[in-house]
Enzyme design. Structure first.
Site, PDB file in Angstrom:
ATOM      1  N   ASP A  53       8.490  63.177  30.266  1.00  0.00           N
ATOM      2  CA  ASP A  53       7.120  63.171  30.793  1.00  0.00           C
ATOM      3  C   ASP A  53       6.835  61.822  31.442  1.00  0.00           C
ATOM      4  O   ASP A  53       6.585  60.839  30.752  1.00  0.00           O
ATOM      5  CB  ASP A  53       6.135  63.449  29.657  1.00  0.00           C
ATOM      6  CG  ASP A  53       4.676  63.383  30.111  1.00  0.00           C
ATOM      7  OD1 ASP A  53       4.437  63.300  31.336  1.00  0.00           O
ATOM      8  OD2 ASP A  53       3.793  63.410  29.236  1.00  0.00           O
ATOM      9  N   GLU A 132      19.861  32.161  35.114  1.00  0.00           N
ATOM     10  CA  GLU A 132      19.881  31.167  34.037  1.00  0.00           C
ATOM     11  C   GLU A 132      18.676  31.398  33.127  1.00  0.00           C
ATOM     12  O   GLU A 132      17.699  30.644  33.156  1.00  0.00           O
ATOM     13  CB  GLU A 132      19.846  29.755  34.625  1.00  0.00           C
ATOM     14  CG  GLU A 132      20.993  29.449  35.580  1.00  0.00           C
ATOM     15  CD  GLU A 132      20.871  28.081  36.241  1.00  0.00           C
ATOM     16  OE1 GLU A 132      19.938  27.326  35.868  1.00  0.00           O
ATOM     17  OE2 GLU A 132      21.684  27.762  37.123  1.00  0.00           O
ATOM     18  N   GLU A 134      16.145  31.356  30.078  1.00  0.00           N
ATOM     19  CA  GLU A 134      15.790  30.527  28.923  1.00  0.00           C
ATOM     20  C   GLU A 134      14.930  31.355  27.970  1.00  0.00           C
ATOM     21  O   GLU A 134      14.233  32.283  28.389  1.00  0.00           O
ATOM     22  CB  GLU A 134      15.020  29.285  29.387  1.00  0.00           C
ATOM     23  CG  GLU A 134      15.835  28.397  30.312  1.00  0.00           C
ATOM     24  CD  GLU A 134      14.999  27.307  30.982  1.00  0.00           C
ATOM     25  OE1 GLU A 134      15.603  26.421  31.605  1.00  0.00           O
ATOM     26  OE2 GLU A 134      13.754  27.361  30.890  1.00  0.00           O
ATOM     27  N   GLU A 186      18.000  23.940  25.304  1.00  0.00           N
ATOM     28  CA  GLU A 186      17.144  23.511  26.408  1.00  0.00           C
ATOM     29  C   GLU A 186      16.208  22.387  25.969  1.00  0.00           C
ATOM     30  O   GLU A 186      16.296  21.888  24.846  1.00  0.00           O
ATOM     31  CB  GLU A 186      16.363  24.698  26.977  1.00  0.00           C
ATOM     32  CG  GLU A 186      16.871  25.170  28.343  1.00  0.00           C
ATOM     33  CD  GLU A 186      16.813  24.104  29.419  1.00  0.00           C
ATOM     34  OE1 GLU A 186      15.984  23.180  29.311  1.00  0.00           O
ATOM     35  OE2 GLU A 186      17.593  24.174  30.372  1.00  0.00           O
ATOM     36  N   GLU A 193      19.310  28.320  26.415  1.00  0.00           N
ATOM     37  CA  GLU A 193      19.648  28.916  27.700  1.00  0.00           C
ATOM     38  C   GLU A 193      21.059  29.493  27.643  1.00  0.00           C
ATOM     39  O   GLU A 193      21.982  28.851  27.111  1.00  0.00           O
ATOM     40  CB  GLU A 193      19.555  27.877  28.819  1.00  0.00           C
ATOM     41  CG  GLU A 193      19.976  28.400  30.197  1.00  0.00           C
ATOM     42  CD  GLU A 193      19.764  27.369  31.295  1.00  0.00           C
ATOM     43  OE1 GLU A 193      18.681  26.745  31.309  1.00  0.00           O
ATOM     44  OE2 GLU A 193      20.679  27.177  32.121  1.00  0.00           O
ATOM     45  N   HIS A 242      16.047  30.616  36.480  1.00  0.00           N
ATOM     46  CA  HIS A 242      16.481  30.287  37.831  1.00  0.00           C
ATOM     47  C   HIS A 242      17.485  31.328  38.297  1.00  0.00           C
ATOM     48  O   HIS A 242      18.355  31.756  37.536  1.00  0.00           O
ATOM     49  CB  HIS A 242      17.121  28.903  37.863  1.00  0.00           C
ATOM     50  CG  HIS A 242      16.241  27.818  37.334  1.00  0.00           C
ATOM     51  ND1 HIS A 242      16.714  26.571  36.977  1.00  0.00           N
ATOM     52  CD2 HIS A 242      14.905  27.792  37.097  1.00  0.00           C
ATOM     53  CE1 HIS A 242      15.713  25.822  36.545  1.00  0.00           C
ATOM     54  NE2 HIS A 242      14.603  26.541  36.610  1.00  0.00           N
ATOM     55  N   ARG A 313      15.705  18.675  41.432  1.00  0.00           N
ATOM     56  CA  ARG A 313      15.306  19.736  40.501  1.00  0.00           C
ATOM     57  C   ARG A 313      13.788  19.907  40.394  1.00  0.00           C
ATOM     58  O   ARG A 313      13.322  20.665  39.544  1.00  0.00           O
ATOM     59  CB  ARG A 313      15.909  19.469  39.119  1.00  0.00           C
ATOM     60  CG  ARG A 313      17.428  19.568  39.132  1.00  0.00           C
ATOM     61  CD  ARG A 313      18.057  19.266  37.784  1.00  0.00           C
ATOM     62  NE  ARG A 313      19.509  19.303  37.859  1.00  0.00           N
ATOM     63  CZ  ARG A 313      20.250  20.379  37.673  1.00  0.00           C
ATOM     64  NH1 ARG A 313      19.663  21.519  37.384  1.00  0.00           N
ATOM     65  NH2 ARG A 313      21.565  20.324  37.754  1.00  0.00           N
ATOM     66  N   GLU A 333      19.442  28.374  45.004  1.00  0.00           N
ATOM     67  CA  GLU A 333      18.828  28.519  43.677  1.00  0.00           C
ATOM     68  C   GLU A 333      17.304  28.577  43.806  1.00  0.00           C
ATOM     69  O   GLU A 333      16.682  27.625  44.294  1.00  0.00           O
ATOM     70  CB  GLU A 333      19.232  27.361  42.766  1.00  0.00           C
ATOM     71  CG  GLU A 333      18.633  27.460  41.370  1.00  0.00           C
ATOM     72  CD  GLU A 333      18.967  26.262  40.489  1.00  0.00           C
ATOM     73  OE1 GLU A 333      18.279  26.073  39.467  1.00  0.00           O
ATOM     74  OE2 GLU A 333      19.910  25.507  40.827  1.00  0.00           O
ATOM     75  N   ARG A 335      13.858  28.622  41.719  1.00  0.00           N
ATOM     76  CA  ARG A 335      13.557  28.103  40.388  1.00  0.00           C
ATOM     77  C   ARG A 335      12.222  28.551  39.811  1.00  0.00           C
ATOM     78  O   ARG A 335      11.878  28.192  38.699  1.00  0.00           O
ATOM     79  CB  ARG A 335      13.614  26.563  40.431  1.00  0.00           C
ATOM     80  CG  ARG A 335      14.965  26.036  40.913  1.00  0.00           C
ATOM     81  CD  ARG A 335      15.024  24.510  40.948  1.00  0.00           C
ATOM     82  NE  ARG A 335      14.876  23.953  39.618  1.00  0.00           N
ATOM     83  CZ  ARG A 335      13.794  23.378  39.146  1.00  0.00           C
ATOM     84  NH1 ARG A 335      12.703  23.284  39.920  1.00  0.00           N
ATOM     85  NH2 ARG A 335      13.750  22.898  37.940  1.00  0.00           N
TER      86      ARG A 335
END
Length: 444
Positions: A53, A132, A134, A186, A193, A242, A313, A333, A335
């Site tokens: 359903d 990645e 966490e 982390e 992570e 990330h 970063r 990447e 983030r």
């Protein structure tokens, strides 16, 4: 479905004494759903699917059009290591959701991703993702979060139960064919992570759904609670996820160009420009909860501004360092996403934004050479650096104006997502928080 696919699944189930097979799929918010069949039902389920359903699933059909089927994908067949014993084994398969006539159901997040991947394939591209994720371990899901350790980034916490939980989680993932690259503690207390080895986007979306379940299952065996809530602890970093992304043509990485000073091809540059152009519109998908925006604030490493850089970063998009001889590892990447997003919709939106930039040849501005978080508002404005939506309401407003997002998700998923998120925001803004009571009750 080919007969040899069915024969393979039936053979493996028989050899491993499988008694039950869980058929997995997700709703639009990324919550995993499951229906179990026994081995005698397995062949029919593989051939015809299992009816359910759809009106009872978040974001699926209305009651008057609720009949649909979960059609197992035999390539995703996995034994569940924590469900193996003397009474038999349990296996699982991910499903595509189809209408009664067998056509793909437009509200199925897996179909949204499949449709976007077909668009990429038509251009000769295969989309790869290495996430990645966490997460936190707490003593319980109830009350104020109680951490298991006071470790920080890359800390070794000897004789700490979290180290054993993480080890057993990785061993379980590998038993299921989900490859792990790295794992570590982390930055926040009790935060960890586990990085998954890159794979094609559909395989990885399935893998992330299985990953979240495994992390929680193994934690439960140890009597603790694992959470992917983006920001469970005040004054500590939140949990991100990330995404390292790349486009390949066969075995060739289309993001690499040896003649470019940054080793980035024109395809990569247009792709990044597409991400930057559409990121505000797709943030509702990448960061879909009220709590997501408690993480996206200055001072806690999570990106706040729409910028890109080489290795820095603090930026939304970064290009990890290039190592000679590793042309296949050149990647982009992103983030901002958090681990509580729906990976099928997230991958579809990221890929669609990148393809838009490639097809329309968006120009990429120069990379940010300074820490963007330390710039003044005037400096950021002069460089054309905008901000991500600051809360769920702002993300909803960006999303609902976006024809790009509507095209990517399809009308059904787009409308249901906006509707659900509006309800969440309305509940949140009417809530009287502990902060307000402590701050205002004694003085007003």
């Amino acid at each position: 479905m080919q007969g040899n696919d069915i024969e393979y699944v039936l053979k493996v189930a028989s050899e491993n004494n499988v008694k039950f097979i869980r058929l997995w799929f997700t709703d639009i918010l990324g919550f995993q759903k499951s229906v179990a069949v026994t081995v005698p039902q397995l062949e029919d389920a593989l051939e015809h699917g299992v009816s359910f359903d759809g009106s009872s699933i978040q974001g699926f059909a209305r009651r008057e059009e609720s009949d649909m089927r979960a059609k197992p994908d035999p390539e995703t067949f996995k034994l569940l290591p924590w469900r193996h014993g003397d009474q038999g084994s349990v296996a699982a398969m991910f499903c595509d959701i189809v209408n009664p006539d067998g056509t793909p159901y437009e509200g199925d997040p897996r179909w949204v991703l499949r449709r976007t991947l077909q668009r990429a394939a038509g251009l000769g591209y295969t989309f790869y993702v290495g996430p990645e994720p966490e997460f936190f371990y707490f003593r319980s899901a109830r009350g104020a979060p109680e951490t298991l350790d006071e470790g920080g980034y890359f800390d070794l916490t000897p004789q700490d139960v979290a180290t054993d939980i993480r080890r057993d989680t990785i061993l379980t993932l590998e038993q299921m064919g989900i490859d792990v690259d790295f794992s570590h503690h982390e930055a926040a207390h009790s935060q960890h992570e586990i990085d998954l080895r890159y794979a094609d986007a559909l395989t990885m979306a399935d893998g992330l759904m299985a990953f979240r379940l495994v992390v929680k299952e193994i934690a439960q065996k140890y009597g603790v609670y694992a959470t992917f809530m983006p920001k469970p602890l005040q004054n500590h970093n939140g949990s991100g996820m990330h995404f390292n992304t790349s486009l390949f043509h066969g075995s060739r990485n289309l993001f690499y160009d040896g003649d470019d000073p940054f080793h980035l091809s024109s395809v990569a540059r247009h792709y990044i420009a597409g991400l930057l152009a559409h990121i505000q519109e797709i943030t509702l998908v990448l960061n879909q909860w009220v709590n997501s925006y408690k993480r996206l604030v200055p001072g806690y490493e999570a990106p706040v501004y729409v910028s890109w850089a080489l290795q820095n970063r603090s930026d939304l998009v970064r290009i990890p360092a290039f190592h000679q001889g590793r042309e296949d590892a050149v990647r982009v990447e992103l983030r901002s996403p958090d681990p509580a997003c729906n990976p099928y919709l997230a991958f579809a939106c990221i890929l669609s934004a990148g393809l838009d930039g490639i097809e329309k040849k968006y120009e990429l501005r120069p990379p940010t050479e300074r820490n963007v978080a330390e710039m003044t508002p005037q400096e950021r404005a002069a460089l054309g650096i905008e901000s991500l939506p600051e809360d769920l309401h702002a993300a909803i407003q960006c999303a609902e104006r976006s024809e790009f997002l509507r095209r990517t998700l399809g009308d059904h998923v787009f409308n249901k997502l906006i509707e659900n998120k509006r309800l969440e925001w309305d509940r949140y803004r009417a809530h009287v928080s502990h902060f307000e009571l402590e701050e205002y009750l004694p003085i007003l």
